[in-house]
Design a protein around this motif. Structure first.
Motif, PDB file in Angstrom:
ATOM      1  N   ASN A  12       0.806  -1.225   0.000  1.00  0.00           N
ATOM      2  CA  ASN A  12       0.000   0.000   0.000  1.00  0.00           C
ATOM      3  C   ASN A  12       0.840   1.277   0.000  1.00  0.00           C
ATOM      4  N   SER A  39       2.901  -5.468  -2.886  1.00  0.00           N
ATOM      5  CA  SER A  39       1.500  -5.524  -3.281  1.00  0.00           C
ATOM      6  C   SER A  39       0.830  -4.173  -3.087  1.00  0.00           C
ATOM      7  N   ASN A  40      -0.071  -3.840  -4.005  1.00  0.00           N
ATOM      8  CA  ASN A  40      -0.836  -2.595  -3.958  1.00  0.00           C
ATOM      9  C   ASN A  40       0.077  -1.378  -3.856  1.00  0.00           C
ATOM     10  N   ASN A  73      -0.790  -6.526  -8.066  1.00  0.00           N
ATOM     11  CA  ASN A  73      -1.672  -5.360  -7.951  1.00  0.00           C
ATOM     12  C   ASN A  73      -0.874  -4.059  -7.939  1.00  0.00           C
ATOM     13  N   ASN A 135      -8.000  -3.906  -8.080  1.00  0.00           N
ATOM     14  CA  ASN A 135      -8.629  -4.484  -6.893  1.00  0.00           C
ATOM     15  C   ASN A 135      -8.837  -5.982  -7.031  1.00  0.00           C
ATOM     16  N   GLN A 138      -9.693  -8.616  -4.077  1.00  0.00           N
ATOM     17  CA  GLN A 138      -9.246  -8.212  -2.737  1.00  0.00           C
ATOM     18  C   GLN A 138     -10.408  -7.689  -1.895  1.00  0.00           C
ATOM     19  N   ALA A 142      -8.331  -2.186  -2.013  1.00  0.00           N
ATOM     20  CA  ALA A 142      -7.123  -1.398  -1.782  1.00  0.00           C
ATOM     21  C   ALA A 142      -7.059  -0.159  -2.674  1.00  0.00           C
ATOM     22  N   TRP A 143      -7.777  -0.168  -3.798  1.00  0.00           N
ATOM     23  CA  TRP A 143      -7.676   0.898  -4.797  1.00  0.00           C
ATOM     24  C   TRP A 143      -8.988   1.643  -4.959  1.00  0.00           C
ATOM     25  N   LEU A 157      -4.498   4.637  -3.951  1.00  0.00           N
ATOM     26  CA  LEU A 157      -4.781   3.698  -2.879  1.00  0.00           C
ATOM     27  C   LEU A 157      -5.958   4.243  -2.073  1.00  0.00           C
TER      28      LEU A 157
END
Length: 176
Positions: A12, A39-40, A73, A135, A138, A142-143, A157
């Motif tokens: 994130n 990730s993310n 992601n 996303n 998930q 997250a997005w 994010l």
């Protein structure tokens, strides 16, 4: 975010700064060992490898050198450049030819580099569909769409956007 990651997680986060280096250069991480996880995350900065030979030198939008672990992601819109022409060691997501999951790049970001990730046009990257792709399945999501316009309408994010209640409250109009 990090020069070298060892069995770590980077989650994130984003980078909007331009980065230049002489060995392993990435927008989120330069070098990784022992199965790290990214990730993310996204990169919007331009990333440059200031080297004239590709030996032990890689450059990419997310991770410069990636051997094992997972990248998922993510997206990159920054320009990826190098002082050499070796396409394998220069990429929009990773500077090596390893598998990544659900990661996207602006089609003009690493011209002549490797093709790890999924190429998208600028018009495709600034849509709700792009947010939905990032996303995936998930939960929690997250997005989100850049409702404030602080990221040139590229996905952000979820924590970057204010809560919807705050937007409705501050933009509420009274009628008489």
């Amino acid at each position: 975010i990090a020069a070298n990651i060892n069995a770590s997680k980077i989650l994130n986060c984003y980078n909007k700064a331009n980065v230049t280096g002489t060995s392993y250069v990435g927008g989120i991480a330069g070098y990784s060992v022992s199965s790290p996880q990214i990730s993310n995350c996204y990169n919007r900065g331009n990333i440059h490898l200031n080297a004239t030979t590709p030996t032990n030198k890689t450059v990419a939008g997310i991770m410069g050198y990636f051997n094992t672990g997972s990248i998922a992601n993510t997206y990159n819109t920054g320009n990826i450049t190098a002082g050499h022409t070796d396409a394998i060691s220069r990429g929009p997501i990773v500077g090596t030819t390893k598998a990544i999951v659900n990661s996207y790049f602006l089609d003009t970001s690493a011209v002549g580099g490797n093709d790890n990730g999924i190429s998208k046009t600028n018009a495709e990257m600034i849509t709700q569909n792009m947010v939905d792709l990032l996303n995936g399945t998930q939960s929690p999501l997250a997005w989100s769409f850049d409702i404030e316009g602080n990221n040139d309408t590229y996905p952000v994010l979820s924590w970057e956007n204010p809560p919807l209640e705050a937007i409705l409250t501050t933009k509420n109009v009274s009628c008489f």
